[in-house]
Design a protein around this motif. Structure first.
Motif, PDB file in Angstrom:
ATOM      1  N   ALA A  60       1.062  -1.015   0.166  1.00 60.16           N
ATOM      2  CA  ALA A  60       0.289  -0.090   0.057  1.00 60.16           C
ATOM      3  C   ALA A  60       0.931   0.711   0.006  1.00 60.16           C
ATOM      4  O   ALA A  60       0.231   2.311  -0.497  1.00 60.16           O
ATOM      5  N   GLU A  61       1.945   1.803   0.984  1.00 60.19           N
ATOM      6  CA  GLU A  61       2.636   2.310   0.620  1.00 60.19           C
ATOM      7  C   GLU A  61       3.561   2.710  -1.037  1.00 60.19           C
ATOM      8  O   GLU A  61       3.565   3.633  -1.316  1.00 60.19           O
ATOM      9  N   ALA A  62       3.943   1.494  -0.997  1.00 65.18           N
ATOM     10  CA  ALA A  62       4.427   1.355  -2.887  1.00 65.18           C
ATOM     11  C   ALA A  62       3.543   2.085  -3.498  1.00 65.18           C
ATOM     12  O   ALA A  62       3.699   3.372  -4.391  1.00 65.18           O
ATOM     13  N   LYS A  63       2.559   1.722  -3.808  1.00 65.40           N
ATOM     14  CA  LYS A  63       1.421   2.052  -4.602  1.00 65.40           C
ATOM     15  C   LYS A  63       1.026   3.904  -4.585  1.00 65.40           C
ATOM     16  O   LYS A  63       0.740   4.612  -5.426  1.00 65.40           O
ATOM     17  N   ASN A  64       1.445   4.183  -3.416  1.00 68.15           N
ATOM     18  CA  ASN A  64       0.807   5.558  -2.590  1.00 68.15           C
ATOM     19  C   ASN A  64       1.802   6.522  -3.266  1.00 68.15           C
ATOM     20  O   ASN A  64       2.024   7.460  -3.727  1.00 68.15           O
ATOM     21  N   ALA A  65       3.166   6.209  -2.776  1.00 64.16           N
ATOM     22  CA  ALA A  65       4.214   6.685  -3.246  1.00 64.16           C
ATOM     23  C   ALA A  65       4.511   6.708  -4.913  1.00 64.16           C
ATOM     24  O   ALA A  65       5.367   7.773  -5.714  1.00 64.16           O
ATOM     25  N   ALA A  66       3.763   5.852  -5.958  1.00 65.48           N
ATOM     26  CA  ALA A  66       4.029   5.414  -6.765  1.00 65.48           C
ATOM     27  C   ALA A  66       3.242   6.795  -7.730  1.00 65.48           C
ATOM     28  O   ALA A  66       4.037   7.452  -8.131  1.00 65.48           O
ATOM     29  N   LEU A  67       1.959   6.637  -7.136  1.00 66.14           N
ATOM     30  CA  LEU A  67       0.662   7.578  -7.134  1.00 66.14           C
ATOM     31  C   LEU A  67       1.077   8.728  -7.177  1.00 66.14           C
ATOM     32  O   LEU A  67       0.913   9.910  -8.352  1.00 66.14           O
ATOM     33  N   ARG A  68       1.540   9.688  -6.329  1.00 69.32           N
ATOM     34  CA  ARG A  68       2.755  10.822  -5.644  1.00 69.32           C
ATOM     35  C   ARG A  68       3.691  11.176  -7.256  1.00 69.32           C
ATOM     36  O   ARG A  68       3.902  11.818  -7.506  1.00 69.32           O
ATOM     37  N   LEU A  69       4.739  10.261  -7.552  1.00 69.35           N
ATOM     38  CA  LEU A  69       4.977  10.162  -8.485  1.00 69.35           C
ATOM     39  C   LEU A  69       4.498  10.404 -10.237  1.00 69.35           C
ATOM     40  O   LEU A  69       4.862  11.295 -10.810  1.00 69.35           O
ATOM     41  N   LEU A  70       3.245   9.736  -9.785  1.00 71.90           N
ATOM     42  CA  LEU A  70       3.130  10.011 -11.296  1.00 71.90           C
ATOM     43  C   LEU A  70       1.814  11.081 -11.387  1.00 71.90           C
ATOM     44  O   LEU A  70       1.354  11.166 -12.696  1.00 71.90           O
ATOM     45  N   SER A  71       1.592  11.643 -10.568  1.00 74.98           N
ATOM     46  CA  SER A  71       0.455  12.918 -10.675  1.00 74.98           C
ATOM     47  C   SER A  71       1.463  14.287 -10.971  1.00 74.98           C
ATOM     48  O   SER A  71       0.529  15.211 -11.520  1.00 74.98           O
ATOM     49  N   TYR A  72       2.413  14.254 -10.835  1.00 70.16           N
ATOM     50  CA  TYR A  72       3.500  14.691 -11.253  1.00 70.16           C
ATOM     51  C   TYR A  72       3.222  14.693 -12.974  1.00 70.16           C
ATOM     52  O   TYR A  72       3.758  15.588 -14.207  1.00 70.16           O
ATOM     53  N   ARG A  73       3.914  13.761 -13.842  1.00 66.41           N
ATOM     54  CA  ARG A  73       4.084  13.655 -14.829  1.00 66.41           C
ATOM     55  C   ARG A  73       3.842  11.441 -14.868  1.00 66.41           C
ATOM     56  O   ARG A  73       3.915  11.032 -14.037  1.00 66.41           O
ATOM     57  N   PRO A  74       3.870  11.160 -16.420  1.00 64.46           N
ATOM     58  CA  PRO A  74       3.923   9.602 -16.875  1.00 64.46           C
ATOM     59  C   PRO A  74       5.690   9.295 -16.215  1.00 64.46           C
ATOM     60  O   PRO A  74       6.226  10.126 -16.484  1.00 64.46           O
ATOM     61  N   TYR A  75       5.217   7.882 -15.840  1.00 60.33           N
ATOM     62  CA  TYR A  75       6.957   7.731 -15.829  1.00 60.33           C
ATOM     63  C   TYR A  75       6.546   6.447 -15.765  1.00 60.33           C
ATOM     64  O   TYR A  75       5.372   5.859 -16.025  1.00 60.33           O
ATOM     65  N   SER A  76       7.829   5.503 -15.991  1.00 60.46           N
ATOM     66  CA  SER A  76       7.610   4.373 -16.758  1.00 60.46           C
ATOM     67  C   SER A  76       7.997   3.628 -15.456  1.00 60.46           C
ATOM     68  O   SER A  76       7.943   3.892 -14.331  1.00 60.46           O
ATOM     69  N   LYS A  77       7.850   2.451 -15.911  1.00 59.37           N
ATOM     70  CA  LYS A  77       7.430   0.745 -14.882  1.00 59.37           C
ATOM     71  C   LYS A  77       9.306   1.375 -14.559  1.00 59.37           C
ATOM     72  O   LYS A  77       9.118   1.383 -12.933  1.00 59.37           O
ATOM     73  N   ALA A  78      10.134   1.428 -15.021  1.00 61.97           N
ATOM     74  CA  ALA A  78      11.797   1.042 -14.768  1.00 61.97           C
ATOM     75  C   ALA A  78      12.466   2.363 -13.810  1.00 61.97           C
ATOM     76  O   ALA A  78      12.557   2.347 -12.670  1.00 61.97           O
ATOM     77  N   LEU A  80      10.238   4.470 -12.256  1.00 63.58           N
ATOM     78  CA  LEU A  80       9.776   4.242 -11.010  1.00 63.58           C
ATOM     79  C   LEU A  80      10.175   3.045  -9.531  1.00 63.58           C
ATOM     80  O   LEU A  80      11.025   3.386  -8.875  1.00 63.58           O
ATOM     81  N   THR A  81      11.087   2.092 -10.441  1.00 63.25           N
ATOM     82  CA  THR A  81      11.959   1.025  -9.031  1.00 63.25           C
ATOM     83  C   THR A  81      13.079   2.291  -9.097  1.00 63.25           C
ATOM     84  O   THR A  81      13.380   1.690  -7.740  1.00 63.25           O
ATOM     85  N   THR A  82      13.402   2.559 -10.334  1.00 65.61           N
ATOM     86  CA  THR A  82      14.410   3.210  -9.535  1.00 65.61           C
ATOM     87  C   THR A  82      13.905   4.120  -8.986  1.00 65.61           C
ATOM     88  O   THR A  82      15.359   4.327  -7.468  1.00 65.61           O
ATOM     89  N   LYS A  83      13.283   4.854  -8.044  1.00 60.67           N
ATOM     90  CA  LYS A  83      13.075   6.456  -7.383  1.00 60.67           C
ATOM     91  C   LYS A  83      13.140   5.546  -6.557  1.00 60.67           C
ATOM     92  O   LYS A  83      12.782   6.202  -5.286  1.00 60.67           O
ATOM     93  N   LYS A 138      14.887   5.531 -20.027  1.00 59.72           N
ATOM     94  CA  LYS A 138      13.513   5.327 -19.281  1.00 59.72           C
ATOM     95  C   LYS A 138      13.281   3.551 -19.070  1.00 59.72           C
ATOM     96  O   LYS A 138      11.834   3.446 -18.325  1.00 59.72           O
ATOM     97  N   GLY A 139      13.816   2.499 -19.959  1.00 58.45           N
ATOM     98  CA  GLY A 139      13.524   1.527 -19.078  1.00 58.45           C
ATOM     99  C   GLY A 139      12.513   1.261 -20.490  1.00 58.45           C
ATOM    100  O   GLY A 139      12.171  -0.099 -19.876  1.00 58.45           O
ATOM    101  N   VAL A 140      12.209   1.195 -21.426  1.00 60.29           N
ATOM    102  CA  VAL A 140      10.816   1.226 -22.281  1.00 60.29           C
ATOM    103  C   VAL A 140      11.453  -0.429 -22.964  1.00 60.29           C
ATOM    104  O   VAL A 140      12.798  -0.323 -23.870  1.00 60.29           O
ATOM    105  N   ASP A 141      10.839  -1.404 -23.428  1.00 59.73           N
ATOM    106  CA  ASP A 141      11.437  -2.622 -24.072  1.00 59.73           C
ATOM    107  C   ASP A 141      11.466  -2.023 -25.390  1.00 59.73           C
ATOM    108  O   ASP A 141      10.155  -0.837 -25.113  1.00 59.73           O
ATOM    109  N   GLU A 142      11.891  -2.957 -25.857  1.00 59.03           N
ATOM    110  CA  GLU A 142      12.384  -3.034 -27.675  1.00 59.03           C
ATOM    111  C   GLU A 142      10.966  -2.383 -28.251  1.00 59.03           C
ATOM    112  O   GLU A 142      10.514  -1.396 -28.809  1.00 59.03           O
TER     113      GLU A 142
END
Length: 243
Positions: A60-78, A80-83, A138-142
């Protein structure tokens, strides 16, 4: 009796926490997560391992932290993992990002599409440079990167040759009306850049600047040379005739 009275009359000393305890006290998340994980395992053991329980505190805490980042701009999964990897357990973070992806709150495909459109329309990056940034930065796959590039530049083979042989039989007046695809869009940007160098008196200096401008955006030497030559033939000659 006197010794007993002295014992109880001695004031108690306040014991300050040792440096090791201070480090533990500064990391409440780690302690809570460990306790939560232990309680969860005990509950699963007692009730037969029910997998339909609600998110534990770590997820739950990880989801909330990721959502806070996504509220500023789109992030790739990689990204978000790095941050967030230093703040949460890997299993909790992976589960949180998976659930966000399942409900459509995070999408590498959307991130890639927005990135390609922005870098082309604003900066005129070539397909090669955009692909490199998507995969390496950005770590997006090919496969996801190619699908996003195809939305703007067409099939890979079309993107590779779009800027190489373009411009031989093209009327500049028709290009200014907005037609001609990505090749014509690049020509419009190149011509604006060339006209903005009127203060540069030397033709050779203009050519060097234009070649550098195109190559910094990832275009090949062949494409850069062709567009620069078109500037000389179609823009420089027109300016000379006007003067």
């Amino acid at each position: 009796m006197v010794k007993v009275l002295r014992l109880f009359s001695t004031p108690l000393r306040t014991v300050s926490p040792t440096p090791g305890w201070r480090r533990l006290l500064r990391r409440p998340r780690l302690t809570v997560a460990c306790v939560t994980r232990g309680a969860s395992k005990e509950k699963d053991y007692n009730d037969g391992g029910n997998d339909d329980d609600d998110d534990d505190d770590g997820v739950a805490e990880a989801k909330n932290a990721a959502l806070r980042l996504l509220s500023y701009r789109p992030y790739s999964k990689a990204e978000l993992t790095t941050k967030l990897q230093d703040r949460f357990f890997a299993t909790d973070l992976e589960e949180a990002l998976l659930r966000l992806e399942e409900v459509g709150l995070q999408s590498d495909r959307e991130v890639a599409s927005v990135f390609v459109r922005e870098k082309w329309r604003v900066s005129k990056w070539s397909p090669t440079r955009v692909r490199h940034a998507l995969v390496q930065l950005k770590g997006v796959d090919e496969q996801t990167a190619e699908m996003a590039l195809e939305e703007i530049f067409g099939k890979p083979e079309e993107a590779a040759s779009a800027f190489e042989g373009w411009g031989r039989d093209v009327d500049i007046d028709d290009i200014d009306d907005g037609g001609g695809g990505v090749s014509a869009e690049l020509w419009q940007a190149v011509s604006r850049k060339w006209r903005g160098m009127r203060s540069v008196s030397s033709l050779e200096a203009k050519q060097r600047r234009m070649l550098g401008w195109l190559q910094r955006r990832g275009f090949s030497w062949s494409a850069s040379s062709r567009y620069t030559r078109m500037c000389v033939e179609r823009l420089e000659e027109n300016e000379d005739s006007i003067h």
